[in-house]
Design an enzyme around this catalytic site. Structure first.
Site, PDB file in Angstrom:
ATOM      1  N   LYS A  50      -4.312   9.380  34.056  1.00  0.00           N
ATOM      2  CA  LYS A  50      -5.481   9.371  33.265  1.00  0.00           C
ATOM      3  C   LYS A  50      -4.776  10.019  31.786  1.00  0.00           C
ATOM      4  CE  LYS A  50      -6.169  14.179  32.928  1.00  0.00           C
ATOM      5  NZ  LYS A  50      -5.882  14.930  31.756  1.00  0.00           N
TER       6      LYS A  50
ATOM      7  N   ALA B 237       3.705  17.198  35.542  1.00  0.00           N
ATOM      8  CA  ALA B 237       3.290  18.354  34.776  1.00  0.00           C
ATOM      9  C   ALA B 237       3.194  17.620  33.519  1.00  0.00           C
ATOM     10  CB  ALA B 237       4.512  19.518  34.799  1.00  0.00           C
TER      11      ALA B 237
ATOM     12  N   MET C  75      -1.582  14.284  32.737  1.00  0.00           N
ATOM     13  CA  MET C  75      -2.028  13.098  32.878  1.00  0.00           C
ATOM     14  C   MET C  75      -2.748  13.087  34.481  1.00  0.00           C
ATOM     15  SD  MET C  75       1.185  10.802  31.566  1.00  0.00           S
ATOM     16  CE  MET C  75       0.125   9.284  31.510  1.00  0.00           C
ATOM     17  N   ALA C  76      -2.796  14.113  35.018  1.00  0.00           N
ATOM     18  CA  ALA C  76      -3.306  14.238  36.406  1.00  0.00           C
ATOM     19  C   ALA C  76      -2.730  13.671  37.476  1.00  0.00           C
ATOM     20  CB  ALA C  76      -4.962  13.908  36.291  1.00  0.00           C
ATOM     21  N   GLY C  77      -1.326  13.667  37.417  1.00  0.00           N
ATOM     22  CA  GLY C  77      -0.588  12.911  38.480  1.00  0.00           C
ATOM     23  C   GLY C  77      -0.674  13.536  40.036  1.00  0.00           C
ATOM     24  N   GLY C  78      -0.688  14.793  39.956  1.00  0.00           N
ATOM     25  CA  GLY C  78      -0.879  15.726  41.317  1.00  0.00           C
ATOM     26  C   GLY C  78      -2.340  15.425  41.785  1.00  0.00           C
ATOM     27  N   SER C  79      -3.360  15.428  40.652  1.00  0.00           N
ATOM     28  CA  SER C  79      -4.558  15.295  41.268  1.00  0.00           C
ATOM     29  C   SER C  79      -5.208  14.022  41.533  1.00  0.00           C
ATOM     30  CB  SER C  79      -5.735  15.509  39.952  1.00  0.00           C
ATOM     31  OG  SER C  79      -5.540  16.789  39.504  1.00  0.00           O
ATOM     32  N   SER C  80      -4.241  12.847  40.861  1.00  0.00           N
ATOM     33  CA  SER C  80      -4.527  11.553  41.427  1.00  0.00           C
ATOM     34  C   SER C  80      -3.876  11.220  42.752  1.00  0.00           C
ATOM     35  CB  SER C  80      -3.977  10.575  40.384  1.00  0.00           C
ATOM     36  OG  SER C  80      -3.904   9.417  40.813  1.00  0.00           O
TER      37      SER C  80
ATOM     38  N   ASP D 263      -9.864  18.125  38.410  1.00  0.00           N
ATOM     39  CA  ASP D 263      -9.710  16.375  38.140  1.00  0.00           C
ATOM     40  C   ASP D 263      -9.863  15.391  39.255  1.00  0.00           C
ATOM     41  OD1 ASP D 263      -9.314  16.993  35.387  1.00  0.00           O
ATOM     42  OD2 ASP D 263      -7.124  16.836  35.484  1.00  0.00           O
TER      43      ASP D 263
END
Length: 293
Positions: A11, A97, A100-105, A137
């Site tokens: 995101k 990190a 862009m909310a990579g981990g949450s995604s 997120d």
């Protein structure tokens, strides 16, 4: 079905405002989030043992219980008393990190994937409630699209997002930013400029990308930029090369620019790539997590 592969999308933020702080330390925010078509692939394979194993193409993420993907799988297993194991492979494309909310995604994809794999028949609303236990997120990342997020980021109001013909140039400099540290430097009482989210939502509704780009604002940007002037450098390169506007996403350090045509975005990408490897031209996306194939 004993395996499933999902797209786990990144995101960007078209605005971030910080309104205050709760007693538990979480900040109250109001922000516009938009999913983009930059995604990781999450492959989940069911195992006969009771273990959760994580593998990845990236050496920048933990492969143990510190990964949100592990926490998501473990939460589902414990909540629904599942005694099966899984091997989860993360094919990383979203910068790590990056704001862009990579981990949450990735965590959202595991929730969606295990819901299907184990026939739990949970609604997206139920998955969002579970996801909130993992991070603010995660609920947004399940459905994606464009939303006005409030509360700690979990109160989601769907809005009209960017149109598909808007080109988004994304550039992540090679540095790490701690979201926690950035938020700790913010005092909502000291913020003298804030985004006008009502106006930005109106711009999106009217497909007025130029006005949107000129007025989007992130109150966290100044904090991160003070420590990392390269963020301003990237913004300047974008705006000097026909971006309608450029801004930092999340707590950074990723910067994105909005372009009216792809040709301009691709030209600027070529300039930025000489210094910054993680540079992408993408479109917006209406979906969050999606089963691949």
């Amino acid at each position: 079905m004993n395996s499933i592969t999902l797209k786990s999308r990144a995101k960007i933020n078209l605005s971030i405002d910080v309104l205050g702080k709760r007693q538990d330390g979480y900040h109250l925010v109001e922000m516009i989030m938009q999913t983009i078509d930059l995604y990781d692939l999450i492959e989940i394979n069911e195992k006969d043992n009771d273990q959760i194993t994580i593998k990845s193409t990236s050496d920048e993420i933990p492969l143990d219980c510190n990964n949100l993907v592990y926490k998501a799988a473990n939460l589902i297993k414990k909540t629904f008393n599942i005694n099966k194991g899984v091997e989860i492979h993360i094919r990383k494309n979203i910068p790590v990190a990056a704001g862009m909310a990579g981990g949450s995604s990735n965590a959202a994809a595991v929730l969606v994937g295990l819901n299907k794999l184990w026939n739990l028949n949970l609604s997206n609303q139920q998955l969002e409630k579970i996801g909130l236990k993992l991070g603010a997120d995660v609920p947004f990342c399940i459905n994606g699209g464009a939303v006005l997020a409030s509360g700690i980021g979990e109160e989601l109001t769907p809005i009209k997002g960017l149109t598909k013909d808007v080109c988004i140039l994304v550039c992540k400099p090679d540095l790490f930013v701690s979201t926690k540290e950035v938020y700790e430097c913010i005092d909502s009482k000291d913020i003298d400029k804030r985004p006008n989210n009502k106006f930005l939502i109106e711009c999106l509704k009217n497909e007025d990308t130029r006005q949107l780009a000129e007025n989007m604002f992130n109150v966290l940007e100044g904090v991160t930029m003070d420590k990392h002037p390269v963020i301003q450098q990237i913004k300047d390169i974008m705006t000097n090369n026909r971006a309608l506007g450029a801004m930092m996403s999340g707590s950074g350090p990723t910067v994105f620019g909005l372009y009216e045509n792809r040709e301009d975005a691709v030209k600027c990408k070529a300039i930025l790539e000489k210094q910054f490897k993680q540079t992408f031209v993408v479109a917006c996306e209406e979906k969050g997590v999606e089963v691949n194939g």
